[in-house]
Write a protein that holds these residues in place. Structure first.
Motif, PDB file in Angstrom:
ATOM      1  N   LYS A   1      65.183  24.324  82.852  1.00  0.00           N
ATOM      2  CA  LYS A   1      64.630  23.841  84.111  1.00  0.00           C
ATOM      3  C   LYS A   1      63.978  24.965  84.914  1.00  0.00           C
ATOM      4  O   LYS A   1      62.899  24.810  85.471  1.00  0.00           O
ATOM      5  CB  LYS A   1      65.723  23.180  84.937  1.00  0.00           C
ATOM      6  N   ASP A   2      64.658  26.127  84.965  1.00  0.00           N
ATOM      7  CA  ASP A   2      64.136  27.234  85.761  1.00  0.00           C
ATOM      8  C   ASP A   2      63.657  28.398  84.905  1.00  0.00           C
ATOM      9  O   ASP A   2      63.686  29.547  85.336  1.00  0.00           O
ATOM     10  CB  ASP A   2      65.199  27.715  86.742  1.00  0.00           C
ATOM     11  N   SER A   3      63.240  28.126  83.683  1.00  0.00           N
ATOM     12  CA  SER A   3      62.787  29.200  82.790  1.00  0.00           C
ATOM     13  C   SER A   3      61.515  29.859  83.297  1.00  0.00           C
ATOM     14  O   SER A   3      61.254  31.031  83.004  1.00  0.00           O
ATOM     15  CB  SER A   3      62.557  28.648  81.381  1.00  0.00           C
ATOM     16  N   ARG A   4      60.705  29.119  84.084  1.00  0.00           N
ATOM     17  CA  ARG A   4      59.476  29.710  84.619  1.00  0.00           C
ATOM     18  C   ARG A   4      59.779  30.779  85.667  1.00  0.00           C
ATOM     19  O   ARG A   4      58.927  31.623  85.964  1.00  0.00           O
ATOM     20  CB  ARG A   4      58.600  28.621  85.229  1.00  0.00           C
ATOM     21  N   LEU A   5      60.965  30.734  86.227  1.00  0.00           N
ATOM     22  CA  LEU A   5      61.338  31.711  87.251  1.00  0.00           C
ATOM     23  C   LEU A   5      61.957  32.975  86.659  1.00  0.00           C
ATOM     24  O   LEU A   5      62.247  33.923  87.401  1.00  0.00           O
ATOM     25  CB  LEU A   5      62.336  31.078  88.231  1.00  0.00           C
ATOM     26  N   ALA A   6      62.203  32.990  85.324  1.00  0.00           N
ATOM     27  CA  ALA A   6      62.846  34.152  84.684  1.00  0.00           C
ATOM     28  C   ALA A   6      61.930  35.364  84.762  1.00  0.00           C
ATOM     29  O   ALA A   6      60.729  35.264  84.478  1.00  0.00           O
ATOM     30  CB  ALA A   6      63.170  33.824  83.230  1.00  0.00           C
ATOM     31  N   PRO A   7      62.451  36.522  85.173  1.00  0.00           N
ATOM     32  CA  PRO A   7      61.599  37.719  85.282  1.00  0.00           C
ATOM     33  C   PRO A   7      61.268  38.291  83.904  1.00  0.00           C
ATOM     34  O   PRO A   7      61.940  38.023  82.917  1.00  0.00           O
ATOM     35  CB  PRO A   7      62.467  38.683  86.096  1.00  0.00           C
ATOM     36  N   SER A   8      60.236  39.114  83.867  1.00  0.00           N
ATOM     37  CA  SER A   8      59.861  39.801  82.627  1.00  0.00           C
ATOM     38  C   SER A   8      60.769  41.012  82.428  1.00  0.00           C
ATOM     39  O   SER A   8      60.821  41.902  83.292  1.00  0.00           O
ATOM     40  CB  SER A   8      58.394  40.235  82.688  1.00  0.00           C
ATOM     41  N   ILE A   9      61.479  41.031  81.336  1.00  0.00           N
ATOM     42  CA  ILE A   9      62.404  42.140  81.063  1.00  0.00           C
ATOM     43  C   ILE A   9      61.643  43.441  80.902  1.00  0.00           C
ATOM     44  O   ILE A   9      62.077  44.501  81.371  1.00  0.00           O
ATOM     45  CB  ILE A   9      63.235  41.820  79.807  1.00  0.00           C
ATOM     46  N   LEU A  10      60.502  43.404  80.246  1.00  0.00           N
ATOM     47  CA  LEU A  10      59.732  44.619  79.999  1.00  0.00           C
ATOM     48  C   LEU A  10      59.264  45.250  81.308  1.00  0.00           C
ATOM     49  O   LEU A  10      59.415  46.464  81.517  1.00  0.00           O
ATOM     50  CB  LEU A  10      58.541  44.295  79.092  1.00  0.00           C
ATOM     51  N   ILE A  11      58.705  44.431  82.200  1.00  0.00           N
ATOM     52  CA  ILE A  11      58.229  44.967  83.480  1.00  0.00           C
ATOM     53  C   ILE A  11      59.398  45.491  84.307  1.00  0.00           C
ATOM     54  O   ILE A  11      59.327  46.564  84.921  1.00  0.00           O
ATOM     55  CB  ILE A  11      57.457  43.883  84.243  1.00  0.00           C
ATOM     56  N   HIS A  12      60.493  44.748  84.319  1.00  0.00           N
ATOM     57  CA  HIS A  12      61.669  45.175  85.081  1.00  0.00           C
ATOM     58  C   HIS A  12      62.226  46.498  84.551  1.00  0.00           C
ATOM     59  O   HIS A  12      62.612  47.386  85.325  1.00  0.00           O
ATOM     60  CB  HIS A  12      62.728  44.079  85.013  1.00  0.00           C
ATOM     61  N   PHE A  13      62.253  46.655  83.230  1.00  0.00           N
ATOM     62  CA  PHE A  13      62.799  47.873  82.637  1.00  0.00           C
ATOM     63  C   PHE A  13      61.891  49.062  82.902  1.00  0.00           C
ATOM     64  O   PHE A  13      62.360  50.179  83.160  1.00  0.00           O
ATOM     65  CB  PHE A  13      62.975  47.656  81.133  1.00  0.00           C
ATOM     66  N   ILE A  14      60.580  48.844  82.841  1.00  0.00           N
ATOM     67  CA  ILE A  14      59.645  49.952  83.111  1.00  0.00           C
ATOM     68  C   ILE A  14      59.786  50.426  84.556  1.00  0.00           C
ATOM     69  O   ILE A  14      59.812  51.637  84.836  1.00  0.00           O
ATOM     70  CB  ILE A  14      58.205  49.502  82.809  1.00  0.00           C
ATOM     71  N   ASN A  15      59.889  49.491  85.475  1.00  0.00           N
ATOM     72  CA  ASN A  15      60.066  49.879  86.881  1.00  0.00           C
ATOM     73  C   ASN A  15      61.366  50.649  87.087  1.00  0.00           C
ATOM     74  O   ASN A  15      61.413  51.650  87.815  1.00  0.00           O
ATOM     75  CB  ASN A  15      60.050  48.628  87.759  1.00  0.00           C
ATOM     76  N   MET A  16      62.435  50.193  86.451  1.00  0.00           N
ATOM     77  CA  MET A  16      63.713  50.888  86.570  1.00  0.00           C
ATOM     78  C   MET A  16      63.624  52.293  85.985  1.00  0.00           C
ATOM     79  O   MET A  16      64.148  53.263  86.549  1.00  0.00           O
ATOM     80  CB  MET A  16      64.801  50.084  85.860  1.00  0.00           C
ATOM     81  N   PHE A  17      62.940  52.435  84.867  1.00  0.00           N
ATOM     82  CA  PHE A  17      62.847  53.743  84.214  1.00  0.00           C
ATOM     83  C   PHE A  17      62.049  54.715  85.064  1.00  0.00           C
ATOM     84  O   PHE A  17      62.372  55.906  85.159  1.00  0.00           O
ATOM     85  CB  PHE A  17      62.210  53.575  82.833  1.00  0.00           C
ATOM     86  N   LEU A  18      60.991  54.251  85.688  1.00  0.00           N
ATOM     87  CA  LEU A  18      60.206  55.125  86.554  1.00  0.00           C
ATOM     88  C   LEU A  18      61.000  55.576  87.764  1.00  0.00           C
ATOM     89  O   LEU A  18      60.861  56.697  88.247  1.00  0.00           O
ATOM     90  CB  LEU A  18      58.929  54.405  86.985  1.00  0.00           C
ATOM     91  N   MET A  19      61.849  54.725  88.257  1.00  0.00           N
ATOM     92  CA  MET A  19      62.691  55.106  89.393  1.00  0.00           C
ATOM     93  C   MET A  19      63.733  56.139  88.996  1.00  0.00           C
ATOM     94  O   MET A  19      64.199  56.920  89.823  1.00  0.00           O
ATOM     95  CB  MET A  19      63.403  53.872  89.968  1.00  0.00           C
ATOM     96  N   GLN A  20      64.115  56.180  87.744  1.00  0.00           N
ATOM     97  CA  GLN A  20      65.134  57.124  87.292  1.00  0.00           C
ATOM     98  C   GLN A  20      64.547  58.475  86.944  1.00  0.00           C
ATOM     99  O   GLN A  20      65.273  59.415  86.689  1.00  0.00           O
ATOM    100  CB  GLN A  20      65.857  56.560  86.058  1.00  0.00           C
ATOM    101  N   ALA A  21      63.241  58.598  86.905  1.00  0.00           N
ATOM    102  CA  ALA A  21      62.629  59.853  86.482  1.00  0.00           C
ATOM    103  C   ALA A  21      62.993  61.031  87.369  1.00  0.00           C
ATOM    104  O   ALA A  21      63.331  62.103  86.883  1.00  0.00           O
ATOM    105  CB  ALA A  21      61.112  59.679  86.399  1.00  0.00           C
TER     106      ALA A  21
ATOM    107  N   TYR B 138      71.660  48.666  79.711  1.00  0.00           N
ATOM    108  CA  TYR B 138      71.239  47.747  80.767  1.00  0.00           C
ATOM    109  C   TYR B 138      70.141  46.814  80.269  1.00  0.00           C
ATOM    110  O   TYR B 138      70.070  45.639  80.672  1.00  0.00           O
ATOM    111  CB  TYR B 138      70.766  48.546  81.978  1.00  0.00           C
ATOM    112  N   LEU B 139      69.279  47.327  79.379  1.00  0.00           N
ATOM    113  CA  LEU B 139      68.253  46.475  78.775  1.00  0.00           C
ATOM    114  C   LEU B 139      68.893  45.350  77.969  1.00  0.00           C
ATOM    115  O   LEU B 139      68.465  44.184  78.050  1.00  0.00           O
ATOM    116  CB  LEU B 139      67.338  47.322  77.889  1.00  0.00           C
ATOM    117  N   VAL B 140      69.927  45.666  77.208  1.00  0.00           N
ATOM    118  CA  VAL B 140      70.641  44.644  76.446  1.00  0.00           C
ATOM    119  C   VAL B 140      71.325  43.653  77.389  1.00  0.00           C
ATOM    120  O   VAL B 140      71.323  42.428  77.144  1.00  0.00           O
ATOM    121  CB  VAL B 140      71.669  45.305  75.498  1.00  0.00           C
TER     122      VAL B 140
END
Length: 736
Positions: free
Chosen positions: A574-594, A559-561
């Motif tokens: 044009k909308d690159s400033r709106l792109a989320p941080s992959i690292l923060i998103h992945f850490i949040n997902m991993f904590l939810m899976q614990a 999913y990270l890939v």
């Protein structure tokens, strides 16, 4: 390819060898190298076996062959004589003994002549040096003269003074030439001394002291006329000794040259014969003592060849009853045999260094041929460095049959030469990744033209002349029409070599690339484990091990890939400033899976079989934690790639650019040593040191991150009885 992927199918067989043909049959098997013998007499001492006397004779012949250490030339071609028959052993033994006696006599005579020459030379130095001593002590009529080592003269002088109470006069001077020590054969500095003394008792004490310090004493002439006669006589005798020594050396060379014609053959024959008798000691006799029984591991495909070898051995010995082979069932685990050639052997050695595979286990070597040099090149990617490495390896490949390159004592060179095909593949892949990185000696190649245009910024009136004069750094806006015309056809756009944020861009690109390659590599290792489960009929492991492992790996890191590719494809400039941080998103997902992981562990407690549960629980914890650490371990691809690029840029900036900036007439002459320094530093630091670092990191990625997903490496390697594996060359025997 099937043999390289999984290894040969092996079987246990019994050989029934007639006593009269056993030697010839074993000889044929040794030439072919088909089987591995098992010891059928494990409880019998090595000195109590049947053929121990024959082995002692072979060892005696090996001892005699040690005499021929000097001036023996190797044969021009590869010599592979057959093992001698037992009836010819005595003839070879007699020839070796006669040669040993002859060489011993010649060597002893030569040593005696050299010792006599050394004594006469010392006597001559003593007479010449003590001429001045006699003029100062001419009133004394009793002398003792000789030579002593320079390191002992001070202690020798103190001992004379203490023992003789001052009744002696010691005069000494150092000899200018180096004289050979007769005991060690090394050149040493000697000192000529002359002792004058009063009384016979003092003379006896002086002689005893000279004996204790190993002095070389020589008679001293009583008059100048006698001295002159002695010097003339010594000169004549020294000339005669030089003549005799020269003739002795010529005769010794003739003897050695004559012996060298057959000594290489003898060395190989004796080793083969000793190996045959060693194998015969592993066999057991039947109840009639007329037939030898041997047990061997043999590839199933080589059974017909084994039968033909036994028939050939029986035919050569003239046996009336032929020897034969019989397959027997066994529950023992066979050894692992993986056939390789000169190209695949290097990659197989990389795998075997981790551990020999279990019998019929999937072999990582076929995949390592591609993945190992590729991961190396990801860390080493540079077009120029890759070309140099590939040319060096190509030169070794083209001259791989050169005996001077193969038969050397330099272990470092032997390591490079044995891995020439690995270096060639690493160089070729480095050329490819250098093109992808668009990096050649830290410089970019503008082959297809950049996809970015500065002209469009002026046409859109975003930039003006005042902006260029007032700012050292300007930013190209891809949202402006015509600024970005499309991606570069191959690799990274060369304009990034001029950008101030080049390092930031490459950091992001190579870090994401490392994660993608790591997840693909590990997933491929997990998929390969299915071949082991299907072959060993462990279908339950497909559902209880493979699917959970693959599901865990893909749901998290797959999913990270996916998020990396999603961010690349969905978000534009044009909308690159709106792109989320992959690292923060992945850490949040991993904590939810614990909590889910915790419930999975609680579910497995309900199984009754404790051993299987304990094993699977440990494996689950190890795999889950290992996936995290292994994925992070692939970030070394990013780190070493950036380090290599930065070192290359620093080397260009601090060395080559200094020479290129000189615009005077002396700049051409200054550029020559600068280029030489640049070449030396490039080879020593970037190619050798950085190449070794990337090699070791690629090795770790294969051993720890890739192979542990499907490869146990706890097997036993198949070691056939083969004469080609004997250390029969002079280099291995130390005869040169």
């Amino acid at each position: 390819m099937c043999s390289l992927l999984r290894g040969e199918e092996m079987c246990l067989a019994q050989l029934f060898l007639q006593s009269g043909s056993a030697y010839d049959c074993i000889n044929e098997l040794g030439e072919l190298g088909l089987v591995e013998f098992r010891d059928l007499n494990p409880g019998v001492n090595a000195f109590q076996r049947k053929h121990v006397n024959e082995i002692k004779k072979c060892e005696e012949m090996e001892r005699i062959l040690e005499v021929k250490k000097a001036d023996i030339s190797l044969p021009e071609g590869d010599v592979n004589p057959v093992a001698p028959l037992p009836k010819h052993v005595m003839a070879i033994m007699e020839q070796l003994q006669r040669l040993e006696v002859e060489l011993g006599e010649v060597t002893r005579n030569k040593e005696k002549l050299q010792r006599n020459l050394l004594e006469l030379t010392e006597y001559t130095h003593m007479l010449r040096t003590t001429r001045n001593f006699v003029q100062r002590t001419s009133e004394v009529s009793v002398f003792i003269s000789g030579l002593i080592q320079r390191t002992k003269i001070e202690a020798f002088e103190r001992m004379l003074w203490r023992v003789c109470k001052g009744y002696t006069i010691l005069s000494y001077a150092e000899v200018e030439e180096y004289l050979e020590d007769p005991d060690t054969g090394e050149p040493t500095k000697s000192v000529v001394f002359l002792i004058s003394y009063w009384g016979d008792q003092i003379g006896q004490k002086v002689k005893k002291i000279c004996d204790c310090y190993h002095c070389h004493l020589y008679p001293y002439p009583s008059s100048n006329e006698e001295r002159t006669d002695v010097v003339e006589g010594l000169r004549t005798r020294i000339q005669d000794l030089h003549t005799v020594l020269h003739r002795t050396d010529d005769y010794l060379k003739q003897v050695l040259m004559k012996a060298s014609e057959s000594v290489y053959t003898w060395v190989i024959q004796v080793k083969k014969m000793k190996a045959i008798y060693f194998i015969l000691n592993l066999c057991s006799f039947d109840v009639t003592n007329k037939c030898l029984i041997a047990e061997v591991w043999c590839p199933v495909n080589d059974i017909p060849t084994l039968r033909r070898a036994l028939e050939e051995g029986s035919r050569k010995s003239g046996a009336t009853v032929p020897s034969f082979v019989n397959r027997i069932p066994t529950n023992d685990t066979p050894p692992t045999l993986i056939r390789t050639n000169k190209f695949t052997s290097g990659f197989q050695n990389i795998v075997d260094a981790y551990g020999v595979g279990n019998y019929r286990e999937v072999n990582p070597a076929p995949f390592t041929i591609i993945t190992f040099p590729f991961l190396f090149a990801v860390m080493f990617g540079d077009l120029g460095h890759g070309v140099i490495m590939a040319l060096f390896a190509l030169w070794m490949v083209l001259y791989e049959n050169n005996r001077k390159l193969k038969n050397t004592r330099n272990e470092i060179w032997n390591t490079f030469f044995e891995g020439r095909y690995i270096i060639l593949m690493m160089g070729l892949f480095s050329i490819y990744t250098g093109l992808i990185y668009n990096d050649c000696f830290s410089k970019s190649l503008n082959i297809f033209g950049s996809g970015w245009s500065v002209k469009a910024m002026f046409e859109a009136k975003v930039w003006k002349d005042a902006d260029i004069r007032g700012n050292r750094v300007l930013t190209l806006d891809p949202n402006v029409t015509g600024v970005f015309r499309g991606p570069y056809p191959l690799g990274i756009d060369p304009i990034w070599n001029l950008a101030s944020n080049r390092l930031t861009f490459l950091n992001s690109y190579k870090m994401k690339m490392s994660v993608i390659l790591g997840v693909i590599h590990m997933s491929f290792g997990v998929i390969l484990s299915t071949y082991n489960y299907l072959h060993f009929r462990k279908k339950h492991s497909l559902y209880l091990v493979f699917l959970p492992e693959l599901l865990f790996l893909l749901c998290l890191f797959g999913y990270l890939v996916f998020m990396i590719f999603y961010k690349w494809l969905v978000f534009t400039a044009k909308d690159s400033r709106l792109a989320p941080s992959i690292l923060i998103h992945f850490i949040n997902m991993f904590l939810m899976q614990a909590p889910t992981l915790h419930r999975l562990g609680m579910y497995r407690v309900r199984f009754d079989f404790a051993d299987e549960f304990l094993h699977q629980a440990i494996h689950t914890i190890e795999y889950c934690l290992g996936c995290v650490s292994n994925t992070a371990s692939y970030l070394r691809l990013w780190a070493l790639s950036l380090a290599h690029a930065q070192l290359s840029e620093v080397l260009w900036t601090m060395v080559m650019r200094v020479g290129l900036r000189m615009d005077t007439s002396l700049g051409v002459f200054f550029l020559v040593p600068v280029f030489g320094l640049f070449a030396v530093l490039t080879v020593s630091i970037l190619l050798v040191m950085e190449g070794l670092s990337a090699f070791l990191h690629a090795l770790r990625l294969h051993w720890v991150e890739f192979q542990n997903k499907f490869y146990s490496g706890t097997g036993v390697k198949f070691c056939p009885f083969s004469f080609s594996l004997l250390p029969s060359s002079f280099e291995h025997d130390g005869l040169l």
